[in-house]
Design a protein around this motif. Structure first.
Motif, PDB file in Angstrom:
ATOM      1  N   THR A 122     -10.400 -15.048   4.203  1.00 20.52           N
ATOM      2  CA  THR A 122     -11.130 -16.155   3.934  1.00 20.52           C
ATOM      3  C   THR A 122     -12.512 -16.127   2.986  1.00 20.52           C
TER       4      THR A 122
ATOM      5  N   TYR B 236       1.769 -21.859  -3.973  1.00 20.91           N
ATOM      6  CA  TYR B 236       0.777 -22.209  -3.185  1.00 20.91           C
ATOM      7  C   TYR B 236      -0.107 -21.067  -3.338  1.00 20.91           C
TER       8      TYR B 236
ATOM      9  N   ARG C  95       7.394 -25.979   4.296  1.00 17.45           N
ATOM     10  CA  ARG C  95       6.970 -26.466   3.138  1.00 17.45           C
ATOM     11  C   ARG C  95       8.084 -26.748   2.016  1.00 17.45           C
TER      12      ARG C  95
ATOM     13  N   GLN D 222      -1.389 -15.707   8.837  1.00 14.69           N
ATOM     14  CA  GLN D 222      -1.922 -17.202   8.756  1.00 14.69           C
ATOM     15  C   GLN D 222      -1.049 -17.944   7.556  1.00 14.69           C
ATOM     16  N   ALA D 223      -0.922 -17.293   6.283  1.00 15.75           N
ATOM     17  CA  ALA D 223      -0.383 -18.111   5.155  1.00 15.75           C
ATOM     18  C   ALA D 223       1.324 -18.219   5.609  1.00 15.75           C
TER      19      ALA D 223
ATOM     20  N   GLN E 149       2.645 -18.735   8.439  1.00 13.11           N
ATOM     21  CA  GLN E 149       2.522 -19.749   9.533  1.00 13.11           C
ATOM     22  C   GLN E 149       2.729 -21.121   8.754  1.00 13.11           C
ATOM     23  N   TRP E 150       1.703 -21.117   7.802  1.00 18.81           N
ATOM     24  CA  TRP E 150       1.496 -22.364   7.025  1.00 18.81           C
ATOM     25  C   TRP E 150       2.652 -22.820   6.158  1.00 18.81           C
ATOM     26  N   LEU E 151       3.314 -21.707   5.625  1.00 24.40           N
ATOM     27  CA  LEU E 151       4.149 -21.797   4.625  1.00 24.40           C
ATOM     28  C   LEU E 151       5.617 -22.344   5.193  1.00 24.40           C
TER      29      LEU E 151
ATOM     30  N   ASP F  69      -5.011 -23.770  -0.720  1.00 23.82           N
ATOM     31  CA  ASP F  69      -4.141 -24.458  -0.003  1.00 23.82           C
ATOM     32  C   ASP F  69      -3.730 -24.273   1.659  1.00 23.82           C
ATOM     33  N   VAL F  70      -3.957 -22.829   2.025  1.00 20.26           N
ATOM     34  CA  VAL F  70      -3.534 -22.468   3.231  1.00 20.26           C
ATOM     35  C   VAL F  70      -4.954 -22.937   4.193  1.00 20.26           C
TER      36      VAL F  70
ATOM     37  N   GLY G 225      -6.842 -25.412   3.380  1.00 20.92           N
ATOM     38  CA  GLY G 225      -7.296 -26.813   3.239  1.00 20.92           C
ATOM     39  C   GLY G 225      -8.465 -27.163   2.451  1.00 20.92           C
TER      40      GLY G 225
END
Length: 268
Positions: free
Chosen positions: A127, A259, A254, A246-247, A249-251, A263-264, A266
């Motif tokens: 992050t 990305y 989609r 984390q990426a 899980q977000w992906l 993007d991950v 926000g």
């Protein structure tokens, strides 16, 4: 109704990063579907150490891993990028790509795959570095190259084989983007011996190696009258693994596209 845990495949599961991803995946409540490794362990004891007592499937190749995974996380060698892009695009499996040092042809293959599958690509999944890259871009736009020299200093553990680091280059690319140019056009050559004075507009790099430092990066903007610095220090390698999971899980789910960690998180 209980949802099915996300099945994450890990390319390069036997490496230091791969083992960190095994831990981070479990802590995130996901399942390690399987992994690939360059030299599969032959004896039962080694296999147990690698795969948490055999619960994880060791696959012979990425194609086999894709068949049992919802998302694949890949921190392997740059030489695998083009083949992995084709394999995962054909399989329709989302791809979290952390491999760095890509050539133009490698990046073209990734971009082509992103037309068919969703891909999160980043040089660094923490992050803090994601925020630093945003700031580097904005500072590059505000601090004119004619007045402010940009230099990036990085230090890593003594085993790291590439220099500058992928993250350092990403910082340089962010500064160049903010200045409306390309890093390839303004990157300073390695300085050694009688290399002459610094050229206006160049972005320079210094790479230090020693001990077991996880990763340190500092960006300096220096004029004739002042200096501004921003930096990031990683204390534990798990920050990269946690961000990659984390990426992943977000992906999942989609649409196809290219990305990044902004993007991950926000940030866009």
């Amino acid at each position: 109704m209980t949802s099915t845990p996300l099945r994450i495949g890990i390319a390069g599961i036997s490496g230091r990063m791969g083992q960190g991803l095994v831990r981070s995946t479990a802590e995130a409540g996901c399942v390690v579907a399987g992994g690939t490794c360059r030299t599969p362990p032959m004896d039962a004891a080694a296999r147990a150490r690698l795969t948490n007592n055999g619960a994880i499937v060791l696959c012979d190749g990425l194609g086999e891993l894709a068949k049992i995974s919802d998302v694949v996380i890949d921190f392997t060698h740059v030489t695998t990028v083009q083949s992995h892009a084709e394999l995962l695009a054909d399989a329709g499996v989302p791809w979290v790509l952390g491999t760095t040092g890509l050539t133009e042809a490698d990046q073209t293959a990734v971009d082509a795959a992103a037309l068919r599958i969703p891909i999160v690509q980043a040089a660094n999944f923490s992050t803090g570095v994601t925020v630093l890259l945003r700031l580097a871009r904005e500072m590059g736009a505000v601090l004119p190259a004619e007045r402010f020299d940009a230099e990036i200093v990085e230090m890593h553990h003594r085993q790291k084989v590439d220099a500058p680091s992928g993250t350092a280059l990403a910082i340089g690319e962010a500064v160049a983007e903010g200045r409306g140019t390309r890093l390839a056009d303004v990157r300073a050559p390695v300085r050694e011996g009688l290399c002459g004075p610094r050229k206006t507009g160049e972005i320079g790099f210094a790479a230090l190696r020693g001990g077991q430092i996880v990763g340190e990066h500092e960006l300096l903007f220096t004029s004739g009258t002042e200096q501004i610095t921003i930096g990031h220090r990683a204390f534990d390698r798990r920050v990269f693994a946690d961000g990659a999971v984390q990426a992943a899980q977000w992906l999942a789910g989609r649409k196809p596209g290219h990305y990044d960690m902004e993007d991950v998180l926000g940030m866009k």
